[in-house]
Design an enzyme around this catalytic site. Structure first.
Site, PDB file in Angstrom:
ATOM      1  N   GLU A 239     -28.253  13.273   2.608  1.00 41.82           N
ATOM      2  CA  GLU A 239     -28.247  14.502   1.791  1.00 41.82           C
ATOM      3  C   GLU A 239     -29.546  15.274   1.981  1.00 41.82           C
ATOM      4  OE1 GLU A 239     -26.152  16.223   0.394  1.00 41.82           O
ATOM      5  OE2 GLU A 239     -27.293  17.497  -0.960  1.00 41.82           O
TER       6      GLU A 239
ATOM      7  N   HIS B 106     -31.557   0.676  17.376  1.00 46.31           N
ATOM      8  CA  HIS B 106     -30.394   0.662  18.280  1.00 46.31           C
ATOM      9  C   HIS B 106     -30.248   1.976  19.028  1.00 46.31           C
ATOM     10  CE1 HIS B 106     -29.395  -3.182  16.618  1.00 46.31           C
ATOM     11  NE2 HIS B 106     -29.436  -2.678  15.398  1.00 46.31           N
TER      12      HIS B 106
ATOM     13  N   LYS C 161     -20.485  29.421   0.190  1.00 50.86           N
ATOM     14  CA  LYS C 161     -20.548  28.445  -0.904  1.00 50.86           C
ATOM     15  C   LYS C 161     -19.307  27.565  -0.949  1.00 50.86           C
ATOM     16  CE  LYS C 161     -22.223  26.335  -4.389  1.00 50.86           C
ATOM     17  NZ  LYS C 161     -23.249  25.299  -4.107  1.00 50.86           N
TER      18      LYS C 161
ATOM     19  N   GLU D 120     -29.647  23.038   6.409  1.00 50.27           N
ATOM     20  CA  GLU D 120     -28.913  24.250   6.002  1.00 50.27           C
ATOM     21  C   GLU D 120     -29.834  25.307   5.404  1.00 50.27           C
ATOM     22  OE1 GLU D 120     -25.981  23.826   2.877  1.00 50.27           O
ATOM     23  OE2 GLU D 120     -26.982  22.086   2.091  1.00 50.27           O
TER      24      GLU D 120
ATOM     25  N   TRP E  71     -16.856  36.209   5.596  1.00 47.93           N
ATOM     26  CA  TRP E  71     -17.497  35.106   6.324  1.00 47.93           C
ATOM     27  C   TRP E  71     -16.647  34.966   7.572  1.00 47.93           C
ATOM     28  CZ3 TRP E  71     -15.939  29.889   7.431  1.00 47.93           C
ATOM     29  CH2 TRP E  71     -16.963  29.098   7.956  1.00 47.93           C
TER      30      TRP E  71
ATOM     31  N   ARG F  20     -19.490  33.801  -1.474  1.00 52.98           N
ATOM     32  CA  ARG F  20     -18.356  33.301  -0.674  1.00 52.98           C
ATOM     33  C   ARG F  20     -18.433  33.757   0.783  1.00 52.98           C
ATOM     34  NH1 ARG F  20     -14.018  31.676  -3.795  1.00 52.98           N
ATOM     35  NH2 ARG F  20     -12.671  32.067  -2.037  1.00 52.98           N
TER      36      ARG F  20
ATOM     37  N   ASN G 162      -8.475  36.663   2.931  1.00 57.37           N
ATOM     38  CA  ASN G 162      -9.288  35.448   3.032  1.00 57.37           C
ATOM     39  C   ASN G 162      -8.378  34.358   3.569  1.00 57.37           C
ATOM     40  OD1 ASN G 162     -11.089  33.364   2.772  1.00 57.37           O
ATOM     41  ND2 ASN G 162     -10.619  33.013   0.616  1.00 57.37           N
ATOM     42  N   GLY G 163      -8.727  33.773   4.705  1.00 56.71           N
ATOM     43  CA  GLY G 163      -7.892  32.713   5.281  1.00 56.71           C
ATOM     44  C   GLY G 163      -7.828  32.873   6.794  1.00 56.71           C
TER      45      GLY G 163
ATOM     46  N   LYS H 115     -29.846  19.160   3.462  1.00 60.20           N
ATOM     47  CA  LYS H 115     -30.550  20.247   2.738  1.00 60.20           C
ATOM     48  C   LYS H 115     -31.528  20.958   3.661  1.00 60.20           C
ATOM     49  CE  LYS H 115     -28.459  20.671  -0.587  1.00 60.20           C
ATOM     50  NZ  LYS H 115     -27.378  19.923  -0.171  1.00 60.20           N
TER      51      LYS H 115
ATOM     52  N   CYS I 252     -14.060  34.093   2.475  1.00 55.97           N
ATOM     53  CA  CYS I 252     -14.393  35.463   2.092  1.00 55.97           C
ATOM     54  C   CYS I 252     -14.114  35.678   0.606  1.00 55.97           C
ATOM     55  CB  CYS I 252     -13.536  36.445   2.882  1.00 55.97           C
ATOM     56  SG  CYS I 252     -13.506  36.119   4.635  1.00 55.97           S
TER      57      CYS I 252
END
Ligand code: AGP
Length: 606
Positions: free
Chosen positions: A478, A501, A601, A485, A74, A27, A98-99, A482, A2
């Protein structure tokens, strides 16, 4: 995680708080709220959704008060809604947090027996009532010290008090928190980015510390409630703008900025007059290091994977990599001659920070490869290698990924040279080739229309695969991340040689499969893996590099050719079309590209 802001001023604070919250939305953005103190009352407004929604729902211009706190959330405990939005307030205390408070359930039970009534499903609300309870018996500093010692878990807090209307309390354990200094006002913020618009004078709290902020005074205390002094840092006034400019999204801007950011990184570490890499003030003798462990999360972990290939190619060092959330709980075998490298754009990722803390507690050599040089990871590591990319606002990391792998490549080259494990001419040639990278990226960025045209295909199917071998395998992962998300569609990065396999069973008619097959040592093998998926109906997007040799395969759906360069540098160029593929897929779906759902982020909680 947050975002927190607090302002103690000689004038109304609501407008400044709103502006800061908008900067903090990267955030977290599933709800927002503000509390101010005015005429002996706590005025609290909050709502689900973005800060804009808060402004639409409330007449914030008339939200009076010269002291206030604000929050963008968040969600960790409790759904994103107006009840669970911060601030949380009792009759005389209001808190933003935040936490994660790990003993919130036990504390809630205790406080309920004391007659406290809870409205939300959050862990944060226990903080409000615990302070309220402790203030009954103790004065402020003792009540705060006592409360913080009763909390287990992580927190960055902003707290205001109805009966003490001229101050804000800030406290930090495990989540970042900074103090800013202004004319006739002082600030509290989650990071320097939120405060930069108001001041360039910053003090960072360290774990266990708390502060009392008045409009004309700031006091700091350690975890025993003893007053301490703290340094005031002057922030670099980097010119890179925090605005989108002509771009529709920050992500689009940050993709296009990559030639500049790579050029900046090269300039910081390479003396082009004599093709030499300079890593100043490296605190250890190279002979003291015989193994390296690279640690990160998400995209930063892919950077670690990429670095492993380069270090193994250019040195004889023993190279390990690990995902931070795994490493921090593993039974690690710490060795004196190991160097631990922590890769993190934000420098605040909780798992990476915890992994760093574990290594420091075992007296290991620690090095941070970060973008935010004022961050916790940067401040706590023995040595920092900044990536110099400027602020990366888009939640999906792009320029920071290329910046991370650039610095790690440079480091692997330097180690190879200092350990005499690559010959001097090869070293010099590779450094010289590196100088061409910005222009090669510039050319690769021009591949745009083809990618736009095919991007919607990836939205219309239930899933896709991204395949690569060797240097291309981390890039395949990567690229898949992308797409996931940004477009919220399933995409799996996989080693091309591993498909037979098991995952080959996934391939069905029309399934898009991205195959990264540059003309490197793995080319022929990857092409044969590509033919295996084509034979089972896959629509293959082949991404390779320009070459005079014909591609030895048919029925390829689309081919994209990036510029040719030495094998070491091809991963940089292969990444570009994958970033654009994800961007255009999400654009076609109309999703919020800079703030994808459920994400943030920098994840400063476990
Ligand atoms: C990448 O696009 C994501 N935003 C995410 O995986 C990110 O890389 C990860 O959370 C690590 O963040 P950091 O680099 O700030 O530590």
């Amino acid at each position: 995680m947050c975002g927190i802001i607090g302002i103690s001023s000689n004038k109304s604070v609501s407008a400044s708080i709103i502006n800061s919250l908008k900067k903090l939305e990267y955030r977290g953005y599933d709800s927002a709220g503000i509390a101010t103190l005015f005429e002996g009352e706590i005025k609290e407004v909050k709502s689900e959704g973005r800060v804009d929604t808060l402004e639409q729902n409330f007449d914030l211009k008339n939200l009076k008060g010269n002291i206030g706190i604000g929050h963008v959330r968040w969600a960790t405990h409790g759904k994103p809604n107006s009840v669970n939005a911060h601030p949380h307030s009792s009759h005389n205390v209001s808190v933003v947090h935040n936490g994660i408070i790990e003993n919130s359930t036990i504390l809630k039970k205790y406080l309920t027996t004391k007659g406290h009534v809870f409205k939300s499903q959050t862990d944060t609300e226990v903080i409000v009532h615990l302070i309220t309870e402790n203030l009954k018996a103790d004065d402020l500093e003792i009540a705060i010290t006592k409360t913080l010692n009763q909390l287990h878990g992580s927190f960055a807090l902003g707290i205001v008090f109805k009966d003490i209307p001229d101050l804000i309390v800030g406290a930090r354990r495990g989540s970042p928190l900074a103090v800013g200094y202004g004319p006739n006002e002082n600030y509290l913020g989650s990071d320097s980015y939120a405060l930069k618009a108001m001041t360039n004078k910053i003090t960072y709290l360290d774990d266990g510390e708390f502060c009392i902020i008045k409009k004309d005074q700031v006091l700091f205390f350690n975890e025993d409630g003893i007053k301490i002094n703290k340094k005031i840092l002057k922030l670099s006034s980097n010119e890179v703008s925090y605005e989108k400019g002509d771009f529709k999204h920050f992500m689009a801007k940050e993709i296009e900025e990559q030639p500049i950011t790579i050029k900046t990184g090269i300039k910081e570490y390479i003396d082009k007059t004599n093709s030499e890499i300079n890593i100043y003030n490296f605190p250890w003798k190279i002979s003291e290091i015989n193994s390296i462990t690279l640690i990160g999360c998400g995209t930063a972990y892919h950077s670690c994977m990429m670095a492993k290939y380069w270090f193994e190619e250019l040195t004889k060092l023993d190279i390990n990599i690990d995902i931070a959330s795994e490493f921090r709980y593993r039974k690690n075998r710490f060795k004196k001659d190991s160097l631990y490298i922590f890769v993190s754009q934000s420098g605040e990722t909780a798992d990476t920070y915890a992994a760093l803390d574990l290594c420091k507690r075992n007296n290991m050599k620690t090095c941070a490869v970060v973008n935010v040089i004022e961050s916790s990871i940067a401040r706590d590591a023995n040595f920092v290698l900044p990536i110099h990319c400027g602020p990366e606002i888009g939640v999906a990391s792009t320029k920071a990924f290329l910046g991370q792998i650039l610095i790690l490549y440079i480091l692997s080259l330097k180690f190879g040279s200092l350990r005499n494990e690559i010959n001097k001419n090869t070293y010099k040639d590779k450094v010289k080739e590196l100088l061409n990278l910005p222009s090669l990226i510039e050319k690769s960025l021009l591949i745009d229309n083809d990618i736009q045209a095919i991007s919607s295909t990836f939205n219309e199917v239930k899933g896709s695969m991204f395949l690569g071998r060797g240097f291309s395998y981390p890039i395949a992962l990567e690229g898949a991340l992308k797409l996931k998300e940004l477009s919220y569609v399933h995409a799996e990065g996989y080693p091309a040689g591993e498909m037979k396999h098991g995952p080959l069973a996934l391939i069905e008619d029309g399934m898009p499969v991205v195959v990264l097959a540059p003309r490197d040592n793995y080319y022929k093998k990857t092409i044969s893996n590509m033919q295996e998926v084509i034979a089972r109906g896959a629509k293959v997007l082949l991404i390779t590099n320009k070459s005079k040799d014909e591609i030895i395969s048919e029925n390829i759906w689309e081919t994209i050719e990036v510029e040719n360069t030495n094998e070491d540098l091809l991963p940089f160029l292969l990444t570009i079309p994958l970033q654009k593929l994800a961007y255009y897929s999400a654009l076609k779906k109309g999703y919020d590209i800079d703030k994808p759902r459920n994400l943030a982020k920098s994840v400063t909680v476990e």
